[in-house]
Design an enzyme around this catalytic site. Structure first.
Site, mmCIF file in Angstrom:
data_model
loop_
_atom_site.group_PDB
_atom_site.id
_atom_site.type_symbol
_atom_site.label_atom_id
_atom_site.label_comp_id
_atom_site.label_asym_id
_atom_site.label_seq_id
_atom_site.Cartn_x
_atom_site.Cartn_y
_atom_site.Cartn_z
ATOM 1 C CE LYS A 39 2.001 3.122 0.197
ATOM 2 N NZ LYS A 39 2.024 1.701 0.136
ATOM 3 N NE ARG A 137 7.271 -3.670 -0.313
ATOM 4 C CZ ARG A 137 6.311 -2.774 -0.665
ATOM 5 N NH1 ARG A 137 6.459 -1.962 -1.553
ATOM 6 N NH2 ARG A 137 5.116 -2.880 -0.140
ATOM 7 C CG HIS A 171 1.786 -5.345 -0.529
ATOM 8 N ND1 HIS A 171 0.719 -4.926 -0.743
ATOM 9 C CD2 HIS A 171 2.719 -4.687 -1.368
ATOM 10 C CE1 HIS A 171 0.770 -3.780 -1.451
ATOM 11 N NE2 HIS A 171 1.863 -3.630 -1.886
ATOM 12 N NE ARG A 231 -2.130 -3.990 3.170
ATOM 13 C CZ ARG A 231 -1.775 -5.096 3.017
ATOM 14 N NH1 ARG A 231 -2.144 -6.238 3.721
ATOM 15 N NH2 ARG A 231 -1.187 -5.539 1.935
ATOM 16 C CE1 TYR A 272 16.207 27.569 -19.218
ATOM 17 C CE2 TYR A 272 14.455 26.654 -18.470
ATOM 18 C CZ TYR A 272 15.346 27.403 -18.107
ATOM 19 O OH TYR A 272 15.448 28.508 -17.148
ATOM 20 C CB CYS A 319 10.832 26.211 -16.910
ATOM 21 S SG CYS A 319 10.572 26.523 -18.506
ATOM 22 C CG ASP A 321 9.833 28.320 -10.765
ATOM 23 O OD1 ASP A 321 9.778 27.496 -9.774
ATOM 24 O OD2 ASP A 321 10.632 29.063 -10.814
HETATM 25 C C1 LIG Z 1 0.894 0.971 -0.494
HETATM 26 C C2 LIG Z 1 0.419 -0.228 0.071
HETATM 27 C C3 LIG Z 1 -0.989 -0.663 -0.077
HETATM 28 C C4 LIG Z 1 -1.851 0.097 -1.070
HETATM 29 O O1 LIG Z 1 -1.389 -0.200 -2.466
HETATM 30 P P1 LIG Z 1 -2.403 0.257 -3.398
HETATM 31 O O2 LIG Z 1 -2.080 -0.207 -4.808
HETATM 32 O O3 LIG Z 1 -2.611 1.874 -3.396
HETATM 33 O O4 LIG Z 1 -3.998 -0.188 -3.133
HETATM 34 C C5 LIG Z 1 -1.517 -1.844 0.485
HETATM 35 N N1 LIG Z 1 -0.602 -2.522 1.428
HETATM 36 C C6 LIG Z 1 0.936 -2.122 1.620
HETATM 37 C C7 LIG Z 1 1.507 -3.087 2.458
HETATM 38 C C8 LIG Z 1 1.421 -1.104 0.970
HETATM 39 O O5 LIG Z 1 2.482 -0.604 1.145
#
Ligand SMILES: *Cc1c(COP(=O)(O)O)cnc(C)c1O
Length: 389
Positions: A39, A137, A171, A231, A272, A319, A321
């Protein structure tokens, strides 16, 4: 379109990525599938090239946050399974099915929508059920008083016509935190998740083909949570303490080159707001790297970059750039010299700590103005600059 500027660029080491994948695969074992999290443009590394590398290396699944991210991969020839972790509007279901993209289902209302749309099309949508085991979530709430209702809804939704419930996942919210409290929380999430799976499978009379929950923290630390698939995101890209422990390599090296050298007397205010005043005769380098490239302005006066003659501190406000670095004692570093912002020689973890953030945010912040150079076998195999020429 290639840029002719030698400004700031991100080297993406595809060999390091492949090697990280192989090491992780060895770590999890042959029986566990691997889902690469790609992602947010693969955490800023370029989702197409990262996915290609993972596909070639033999990964089993990819996960993205939206249908746009999934379609970017399909359009670029990625044919392996892709899971969308976020929501997809009902009117996009046909596109999901046509492109063999797996959709997450997070609640009954969405299950009904997807089922009706798939039925209308006379097709089947592959889905994974998301259980909220404590992240609070997305997902079917199954905690405490919600347990029975949560299980009941999941069972109903798995049986809806037009849906193929291939997988179920949850998760973790604290798998990468130290301490007994975090450990207990993760354990509780995992036990709840397993209990939901058992209850659902028993009432449904079928089994999920892919059960998964292990993110970076769990993949590194808790083998008992692997189930059918892991994952990880951050770990795959080689950042954070767990990556060091597993001997994984950082995939991105963010580099720039000194654009100008200036000499100032002591007591000169720099940039700045005059946030920095030279305390000596100073030889200052100007880098073409600023907050529009992803250099967090909160790092002003705090960041340290790596030159061929060692670390150099960044001076004054960053800054849009540009930013300035003190090169007084580094006479060999001149105009055109390469400087590593973070990467193999300048660990991103230190910069993240200085910015009071996490490496995730720093790699995601590398903006579209920064061209990605994909390196394989020591050669740049592809350059990519996201400008609308
Ligand atoms: C982003 C995400 C992950 C990966 O998380 P990491 O901490 O980068 O391993 C796994 N599962 C879900 C649902 C996520 O949104």
């Amino acid at each position: 379109m290639a840029s002719t500027l030698r400004r700031t660029w991100a080297e993406i080491d595809l060999d390091s990525l492949a090697s990280n994948y192989r090491k992780l695969k060895k770590h999890i074992g042959d029986d566990v599938k691997f889902c690469g999290i790609v992602k947010a443009d693969a955490y800023g590394h370029g989702s197409v090239q990262v996915s290609r590398t993972l596909e070639e290396a033999g990964a089993d699944y990819l996960a993205v946050s939206s249908i746009d991210e999934a379609m970017e991969l399909r359009t670029n020839g990625i044919s392996m399974p892709i899971l969308i972790l976020g929501h997809t509007p009902r009117d996009q279901v046909a596109k999901l099915i046509e492109n063999n993209i797996t959709q997450t289902i997070t609640c009954e209302a969405k299950a009904i929508n997807y089922s009706q749309e798939a039925m209308r099309l006379g097709k089947t949508l592959k889905v994974h059920i998301k259980v909220d085991s404590g992240m609070s979530r997305l997902g079917y709430l199954c905690e405490g008083d919600f347990y029975e209702g949560g299980v009941e809804h999941i069972v109903e939704d798995c049986q809806m016509p037009g849906l193929d419930a291939e997988g179920i996942f949850t998760h973790f919210s604290m798998a990468d935190e130290e301490g007994d409290e975090a450990l207990a929380y993760t354990k509780h999430q995992f036990e709840l998740f397993k209990s939901v799976i058992d209850a659902v499978e028993e009432r449904w009379g079928k089994r999920f083909r892919i059960k998964h929950c292990a993110n970076t923290g769990a993949t590194a630390r808790f083998p008992e949570t692997y189930l059918d698939m892991v994952r990880p995101g951050l770990l795959l890209y080689g950042y954070g303490e767990y990556a060091r422990e597993l001997d994984l390599e950082p995939v991105m090296s963010l580099k720039t080159a000194v654009q100008t050298i200036k000499h100032y007397p002591a007591q000169t205010k720099v940039s700045y707001g005059g946030l920095y005043t030279t305390d000596k005769k100073t030889r200052m380098g100007v880098l073409p790297y600023g907050y529009a490239d992803g250099f967090l302005r909160s790092l002003s006066n705090k960041a340290v970059v790596m030159t061929s003659e060692g670390p150099a501190r960044q001076c004054g406000r960053i800054c849009m750039d540009m930013s300035m670095i003190d090169l007084t004692d580094k006479r060999g570093v001149g105009v055109g010299s390469e400087v590593e912002i973070f990467g193999k020689n300048n660990p991103i973890e230190a910069m993240a700590e200085a910015a009071q953030t996490i490496p995730y945010e720093l790699v995601c912040a590398v903006s579209k103005r920064v061209p990605r150079m994909y390196v394989k076998g020591g050669q740049v195999v592809e350059k990519e600059l996201l400008l609308r020429f």
